[in-house]
Design a protein around this motif. Structure first.
Motif, PDB file in Angstrom:
ATOM      1  N   GLU A  16       0.700  -1.361  -0.126  1.00 22.40           N
ATOM      2  CA  GLU A  16      -0.089   0.067   0.113  1.00 22.40           C
ATOM      3  C   GLU A  16       0.806   1.318  -0.136  1.00 22.40           C
ATOM      4  N   ILE A  17       0.332   2.383  -0.447  1.00 19.77           N
ATOM      5  CA  ILE A  17       0.890   3.731  -0.649  1.00 19.77           C
ATOM      6  C   ILE A  17      -0.220   4.666  -0.003  1.00 19.77           C
ATOM      7  N   ILE A  18       0.186   5.317   0.737  1.00 20.63           N
ATOM      8  CA  ILE A  18      -0.772   6.411   1.282  1.00 20.63           C
ATOM      9  C   ILE A  18      -0.479   7.810   1.106  1.00 20.63           C
ATOM     10  N   PHE A  19      -1.352   8.441   0.684  1.00 15.89           N
ATOM     11  CA  PHE A  19      -1.220   9.946   0.324  1.00 15.89           C
ATOM     12  C   PHE A  19      -1.931  10.855   1.397  1.00 15.89           C
ATOM     13  N   ASN A  20      -1.247  11.337   2.234  1.00 14.96           N
ATOM     14  CA  ASN A  20      -1.714  12.021   3.541  1.00 14.96           C
ATOM     15  C   ASN A  20      -2.347  13.422   3.163  1.00 14.96           C
ATOM     16  N   ASP A  21      -3.300  13.968   3.755  1.00 17.76           N
ATOM     17  CA  ASP A  21      -3.773  15.264   3.641  1.00 17.76           C
ATOM     18  C   ASP A  21      -4.045  15.814   2.400  1.00 17.76           C
ATOM     19  N   GLN A  22      -4.550  15.005   1.218  1.00 17.77           N
ATOM     20  CA  GLN A  22      -4.974  15.540   0.180  1.00 17.77           C
ATOM     21  C   GLN A  22      -6.005  16.676   0.283  1.00 17.77           C
ATOM     22  N   VAL A  23      -5.966  17.650  -0.694  1.00 21.91           N
ATOM     23  CA  VAL A  23      -6.918  18.881  -0.991  1.00 21.91           C
ATOM     24  C   VAL A  23      -7.673  18.734  -2.091  1.00 21.91           C
ATOM     25  N   ILE A  49     -10.032  14.778  -6.127  1.00 22.43           N
ATOM     26  CA  ILE A  49      -8.586  15.078  -5.658  1.00 22.43           C
ATOM     27  C   ILE A  49      -7.680  14.584  -6.671  1.00 22.43           C
ATOM     28  N   ASP A  50      -6.548  15.110  -7.096  1.00 27.70           N
ATOM     29  CA  ASP A  50      -5.778  14.931  -8.126  1.00 27.70           C
ATOM     30  C   ASP A  50      -4.398  14.506  -7.686  1.00 27.70           C
ATOM     31  N   ILE A  51      -4.084  13.200  -7.941  1.00 22.07           N
ATOM     32  CA  ILE A  51      -2.525  12.685  -7.378  1.00 22.07           C
ATOM     33  C   ILE A  51      -1.963  12.345  -8.822  1.00 22.07           C
ATOM     34  N   PRO A  52      -0.832  13.307  -9.044  1.00 17.29           N
ATOM     35  CA  PRO A  52      -0.371  12.865 -10.437  1.00 17.29           C
ATOM     36  C   PRO A  52       0.873  12.028 -10.347  1.00 17.29           C
ATOM     37  N   ASN A  53       1.204  11.408 -11.575  1.00 17.82           N
ATOM     38  CA  ASN A  53       2.058  10.463 -11.661  1.00 17.82           C
ATOM     39  C   ASN A  53       1.947   9.158 -10.832  1.00 17.82           C
ATOM     40  N   LEU A  54       0.741   8.513 -10.944  1.00 24.22           N
ATOM     41  CA  LEU A  54       0.439   7.436 -10.362  1.00 24.22           C
ATOM     42  C   LEU A  54       1.284   6.243 -10.742  1.00 24.22           C
ATOM     43  N   THR A  98      -9.196  17.296   4.460  1.00 25.59           N
ATOM     44  CA  THR A  98      -8.134  17.201   3.799  1.00 25.59           C
ATOM     45  C   THR A  98      -7.839  15.457   3.895  1.00 25.59           C
ATOM     46  N   PRO A  99      -8.553  14.755   3.082  1.00 23.67           N
ATOM     47  CA  PRO A  99      -8.565  13.230   3.309  1.00 23.67           C
ATOM     48  C   PRO A  99      -7.271  12.719   3.064  1.00 23.67           C
ATOM     49  N   ASP A 100      -7.208  11.370   3.400  1.00 25.45           N
ATOM     50  CA  ASP A 100      -5.971  10.655   2.868  1.00 25.45           C
ATOM     51  C   ASP A 100      -6.352   9.625   2.031  1.00 25.45           C
ATOM     52  N   ILE A 101      -5.635   9.349   1.062  1.00 25.73           N
ATOM     53  CA  ILE A 101      -5.740   8.560  -0.128  1.00 25.73           C
ATOM     54  C   ILE A 101      -5.021   7.269  -0.157  1.00 25.73           C
ATOM     55  N   LYS A 102      -5.338   6.248  -0.393  1.00 23.47           N
ATOM     56  CA  LYS A 102      -4.628   4.952   0.060  1.00 23.47           C
ATOM     57  C   LYS A 102      -4.641   3.974  -1.204  1.00 23.47           C
ATOM     58  N   ILE A 103      -3.405   3.802  -1.741  1.00 23.34           N
ATOM     59  CA  ILE A 103      -3.337   2.816  -3.256  1.00 23.34           C
ATOM     60  C   ILE A 103      -2.903   1.424  -2.633  1.00 23.34           C
ATOM     61  N   VAL A 104      -3.831   0.349  -2.762  1.00 27.97           N
ATOM     62  CA  VAL A 104      -3.287  -0.918  -2.259  1.00 27.97           C
ATOM     63  C   VAL A 104      -2.895  -1.770  -3.811  1.00 27.97           C
ATOM     64  N   TYR A 105      -1.890  -2.564  -3.954  1.00 21.88           N
ATOM     65  CA  TYR A 105      -1.744  -3.082  -4.759  1.00 21.88           C
ATOM     66  C   TYR A 105      -0.914  -4.602  -4.655  1.00 21.88           C
ATOM     67  N   LEU A 145      -4.467  10.377 -11.052  1.00 23.97           N
ATOM     68  CA  LEU A 145      -5.429   9.635 -10.298  1.00 23.97           C
ATOM     69  C   LEU A 145      -6.473  10.850  -9.972  1.00 23.97           C
ATOM     70  N   ILE A 146      -7.687  10.639 -10.523  1.00 24.73           N
ATOM     71  CA  ILE A 146      -8.712  11.474  -9.931  1.00 24.73           C
ATOM     72  C   ILE A 146      -9.665  10.805  -8.992  1.00 24.73           C
TER      73      ILE A 146
END
Length: 220
Positions: A138-145, A154-159, A213-220, A202-203
Motif C-alpha cells: 500500500e501507498i498512502i497519500f496524506n492530507d490531500q486537498v 482530488i488529483d494525484i499526479p504520476n500514479l 483534507t482526506p487521505d488516499i490509499k493505493i493498495v496493490y 489519479l482523479i
C-alpha cells in the motif's frame, strides 16, 4: 316349395344384416362428446442471480437462485454446479435455492443453476463470480486537498511512478472525521469513485464533499 322357403329366408337374412349394418354405422349420429383440452406444461425459469465480485481474503459468496419461478406449477429441484473457473471451490449445499460458494481462489468462476419442475422440464442460468487477488502493498497519500470547479475531486499526479509495471490496484479514501477507509470504485456514480487519465493523474471524487483534507490509499 323348398326352394321358395330358402329364397325367402335368404332375403330376410340379407335384409337383417343390412339393417344391422346401417344401425351400427348410424348409432352415434347426434351423440354429444366431451373433449377436455389440457394446457401444455410450461418450463420453469432459472435465475442464478447477478454477477458478483469479492476481494481476497474474503473467499466465499452467496449463490442465490430464489428468484427462479415456474409459471404453472412448482420447482421440484435445484442444482448448482461450477462450469468453469479455478479448481479451488466448494458448494455447501448444491441442491438448495440459496447456498454458499466457499474456498474460492483468485480468478473468474461461472456457476450454473439448473431448476426442474414437477413434470421434468428444466431451465438453466449462469452467474459469474470474480475473485480479486489479495493486495499486500500500500501507498498512502496524506492530507490531500479537494479541487472544486463544476464538482470536486482530488488529483494525484504520476500514479504509475508509484506502482510496479502492470500492477493492478484499488483506491481507498479516509475522511478527516472518520477512521474507516472507504473504497472508491472505478467511474462510480454513487459514493466515491476514481479514474486514471492518460497522463497518469489519479482523479478521486465523491458525493460527500467538504473542506477536509482526506487521505488516499493505493493498495496493490
Amino acid at each position: 316349395m323348398k326352394h321358395l322357403f330358402q329364397t325367402v329366408t335368404l332375403t330376410f337374412l340379407i335384409a337383417g344384416l343390412t339393417f344391422y349394418s346401417c344401425k351400427k354405422e348410424n348409432s352415434c349420429n347426434g351423440c354429444q362428446t366431451n373433449t377436455t383440452i389440457q394446457n401444455p406444461n410450461k418450463p420453469p425459469i432459472a435465475v442464478a442471480g447477478p454477477d458478483q465480485t469479492t476481494n481476497l481474503p474474503v473467499n466465499s459468496i452467496l449463490l442465490n437462485g430464489s428468484a427462479s419461478s415456474d409459471p404453472d406449477g412448482r420447482i421440484a429441484s435445484w442444482q448448482w454446479a461450477k462450469i468453469s473457473g479455478p479448481p479451488s471451490f466448494n458448494i455447501v449445499n448444491a441442491n438448495s435455492s440459496q447456498t454458499q460458494a466457499t474456498n474460492l481462489a483468485e480468478g473468474l468462476y461461472h456457476f450454473e443453476l439448473t431448476v426442474t419442475d414437477s413434470l421434468g422440464l428444466f431451465d438453466k442460468d449462469t452467474t459469474i463470480i470474480t475473485v480479486n487477488k489479495l493486495y499486500t502493498n500500500e501507498i498512502i497519500f496524506n492530507d490531500q486537498v479537494w479541487q472544486c470547479w463544476w464538482g470536486c475531486w482530488i488529483d494525484i499526479p504520476n500514479l504509475y511512478s508509484h506502482l510496479p509495471s502492470g500492477a493492478s490496484f484499488r483506491v481507498f479514501i479516509k475522511r478527516d472525521n472518520s477512521n474507516t477507509w472507504e473504497e472508491a470504485i472505478p467511474v462510480s456514480q454513487v459514493g466515491y469513485g476514481y479514474w486514471v487519465e492518460n497522463d497518469g493523474h489519479l482523479i478521486v471524487y465523491g458525493d460527500e464533499l467538504g473542506n477536509d483534507t482526506p487521505d488516499i490509499k493505493i493498495v496493490y
